[in-house]
Every structure is written in structure tokens, then in C-alpha cells.
Design an enzyme around this catalytic site. Structure first.
Site, PDB file in Angstrom:
ATOM      1  N   ASP A   4       0.935  -1.132  -0.057  1.00 12.89           N
ATOM      2  CA  ASP A   4       0.007  -0.092  -0.300  1.00 12.89           C
ATOM      3  C   ASP A   4       0.957   1.232  -0.288  1.00 12.89           C
ATOM      4  O   ASP A   4       2.016   1.339   1.058  1.00 12.89           O
ATOM      5  CB  ASP A   4      -0.890   0.469   1.074  1.00 12.89           C
ATOM      6  CG  ASP A   4      -1.951  -0.845   1.665  1.00 12.89           C
ATOM      7  OD1 ASP A   4      -2.630  -1.336   0.492  1.00 12.89           O
ATOM      8  OD2 ASP A   4      -3.000  -0.546   2.175  1.00 12.89           O
ATOM      9  N   TYR A  49       1.902   5.035   1.713  1.00 17.37           N
ATOM     10  CA  TYR A  49       1.746   5.052   3.402  1.00 17.37           C
ATOM     11  C   TYR A  49       0.057   5.588   3.006  1.00 17.37           C
ATOM     12  O   TYR A  49      -0.406   6.555   2.624  1.00 17.37           O
ATOM     13  CB  TYR A  49       2.467   5.995   3.686  1.00 17.37           C
ATOM     14  CG  TYR A  49       4.110   5.310   3.801  1.00 17.37           C
ATOM     15  CD1 TYR A  49       4.940   4.276   4.392  1.00 17.37           C
ATOM     16  CD2 TYR A  49       5.051   6.240   3.107  1.00 17.37           C
ATOM     17  CE1 TYR A  49       5.478   3.814   4.667  1.00 17.37           C
ATOM     18  CE2 TYR A  49       6.213   5.266   3.062  1.00 17.37           C
ATOM     19  CZ  TYR A  49       6.805   4.688   3.498  1.00 17.37           C
ATOM     20  OH  TYR A  49       7.774   4.336   3.590  1.00 17.37           O
ATOM     21  N   PHE A  71       7.655   2.918  -0.279  1.00 17.48           N
ATOM     22  CA  PHE A  71       8.594   3.293   0.649  1.00 17.48           C
ATOM     23  C   PHE A  71       8.863   4.680   0.930  1.00 17.48           C
ATOM     24  O   PHE A  71       9.958   5.010   2.017  1.00 17.48           O
ATOM     25  CB  PHE A  71      10.096   1.862   0.868  1.00 17.48           C
ATOM     26  CG  PHE A  71       9.535   1.200   0.918  1.00 17.48           C
ATOM     27  CD1 PHE A  71       9.368  -0.259   2.271  1.00 17.48           C
ATOM     28  CD2 PHE A  71       9.193   0.059   0.129  1.00 17.48           C
ATOM     29  CE1 PHE A  71       8.353  -1.391   2.124  1.00 17.48           C
ATOM     30  CE2 PHE A  71       8.675  -1.790  -0.087  1.00 17.48           C
ATOM     31  CZ  PHE A  71       8.756  -1.922   1.491  1.00 17.48           C
ATOM     32  N   HIS A  74      10.566  -9.017   5.301  1.00 17.68           N
ATOM     33  CA  HIS A  74       9.664  -7.184   5.007  1.00 17.68           C
ATOM     34  C   HIS A  74      10.408  -6.223   5.727  1.00 17.68           C
ATOM     35  O   HIS A  74      10.849  -6.851   7.237  1.00 17.68           O
ATOM     36  CB  HIS A  74       8.604  -7.373   5.155  1.00 17.68           C
ATOM     37  CG  HIS A  74       7.875  -5.994   4.520  1.00 17.68           C
ATOM     38  ND1 HIS A  74       8.397  -4.689   5.619  1.00 17.68           N
ATOM     39  CD2 HIS A  74       6.570  -5.747   3.803  1.00 17.68           C
ATOM     40  CE1 HIS A  74       7.032  -4.128   4.528  1.00 17.68           C
ATOM     41  NE2 HIS A  74       7.005  -4.148   3.693  1.00 17.68           N
TER      42      HIS A  74
END
Length: 236
Positions: free
Chosen positions: A64, A66, A77, A186
Site C-alpha cells: 500500500d 503510506y 517506501f 519485509h
């Protein structure tokens, strides 16, 4: 919608007449009409505007955008200049320092990576404010899978960096006889210690690119973050 002024357009335009795409655009428009959605419309396709298809050397796949105020700007990111790096990005910077000795930068804006051919793609390109995963399963994944498929079709080597279970599922779309996949846990604080730290994705990416005769990525971020020009609000 306005035309996408990039070389992605002829590769992806077939998606824009499909029923799922029409329904997805209706859903996102309705969401924007009644609540806050990130990123803003002109930044939804920033990854494709900043990294032309012809220049893709590596792909970093997120999930997704943020979902906090002023964070998302269309690159996985990455956060806008002036916004503190979230925990996952802090861990990415820790691994970058451990891997290549590059100290954490004073910002979390990854535009300079995108301009060097690192496609910073989320699998879902929008999200409702403060509700992670709220736009998953609405059609974005069909579109971003198509993006991965056309990158996979490139004749030259591309390095796919897959962090976490959701990203690693996309390995099935990649021809590993031609391209290189670097996968690990992750970088989230919940999982980074389970294999992300110590995975050395940055040096391994550059080694794979050099082996294929391609220019490596300069993973250092500038002290003053690069700012992209405002792209068109649309992909098609």
C-alpha cells in the site's frame, strides 16, 4: 483522462478499456468524493512517470501507499521531503549502511533511486487515510501485475527485489532464467530481524547488474532531496 506521456503507455493502454479498470477508477473517484485518499491524484502513477520503461533496471515492490498525512507520493517506501522516514524505511536505511557503508540520509525521499531506473512500485496504488489495505482487492493488483509482466518481458536483465510474503508471491510472474530475484523478509519492525537484516539487497542488485553489463545503482541519496516535476494525474 489525459495521456500518459511516457513509454509505458503503449505497453499498458490495453488495460484502460477493461471492465476492471473502469470499475476501479469509479471506486477511487467515489472514495475521493467522500473521504481522504492517498496519494493525491497527480502522484498516483509517479513511479511510472519517474522511471521510464526503457530505463528500468530494478524493481522494489511494496504493498500500500503510506496512509498517514503527507507521507505517500507515489513511490513505494518513499516519503515526501520533510516527512520523517517511517519505521520500515528506517530499517531499509540501516541495511543500506550495513551493506554498503552508506549512512542514513537526512530525509526519506527516494526520487533519486527512481530516476536511476529503480521502479518503486506498490501493488495497490491508492489507500484510504488511516486504513491500511483499504483499496486492496479493488483492481489495482491486476494493473500492477501487468506492469510486472511487461517488465519481465524486457530482454535485458532486471533485478526484482521482493520484501515480505505479499511481494514474494509475485515471483511467479518473473522469468528467473533471465532476471534476478532478491527476496527476504519485509523491512517492517515486525519482521526485519527474520531475514531482512543481513540480506544485502543493494550490493547484490549492483553485482547482478554489473554481471549483465548494466550500470549499477548509486544508492546514496542526495543531502537535498530531488523533487519530481508534477506529472499528469492519469495513467492513460
Amino acid at each position: 483522462m489525459a495521456a500518459m506521456k511516457t513509454d509505458w503507455n503503449p505497453l499498458l493502454r490495453g488495460e484502460f478499456q477493461k471492465p476492471y479498470w473502469i470499475e476501479l477508477q469509479r471506486f477511487v473517484a467515489e472514495e475521493r468524493a467522500r473521504t481522504t485518499v492517498y496519494p493525491p491524484p497527480h502522484e498516483v502513477f509517479a513511479a511510472l512517470h519517474l522511471t521510464p520503461y526503457a530505463e528500468v533496471k530494478a524493481v522494489i515492490l511494496g504493498q500500500d501507499p503510506y496512509h498517514g498525512p503527507n507521507q505517500a507520493h507515489g513511490l513505494c517506501f518513499s516519503v515526501r521531503p520533510g516527512v520523517p522516514p517511517p519505521p520500515s524505511l528506517q530499517n531499509i536505511f540501516k541495511e543500506l549502511e550495513a551493506d554498503l557503508g552508506i549512512p542514513p540520509p537526512p530525509h526519506g525521499c527516494l526520487v533519486s533511486w527512481a530516476r536511476q531506473g529503480v521502479l518503486l512500485l506498490n501493488t495497490s496504488l491508492t489507500v484510504r487515510a488511516r486504513q491500511a489495505g483499504s483499496h486492496q482487492g479493488k483492481g489495482w493488483e491486476i494493473f500492477t501485475d501487468e506492469v510486472l509482466k511487461v517488465v519481465n518481458a524486457k530482454p535485458e536483465r532486471v533485478v526484482f527485489i521482493l520484501w515480505g510474503a505479499a511481494a514474494r508471491k509475485k515471483k511467479a510472474l518473473i522469468d528467473t532464467s533471465r532476471h534476478v530475484v532478491i527476496e527476504s523478509a519485509h523491512p517492517s519492525p515486525l519482521s526485519a530481524s527474520n531475514g531482512f537484516f543481513g540480506s544485502r539487497p543493494f550490493s547484490r542488485t549492483n553485482a547482478a547488474l554489473i554481471e549483465a553489463g548494466r550500470e549499477p545503482i548509486d544508492w546514496r541519496l542526495p543531502e537535498v532531496p530531488e523533487l519530481p516535476e508534477r506529472p499528469d494525474a492519469s495513467a492513460n
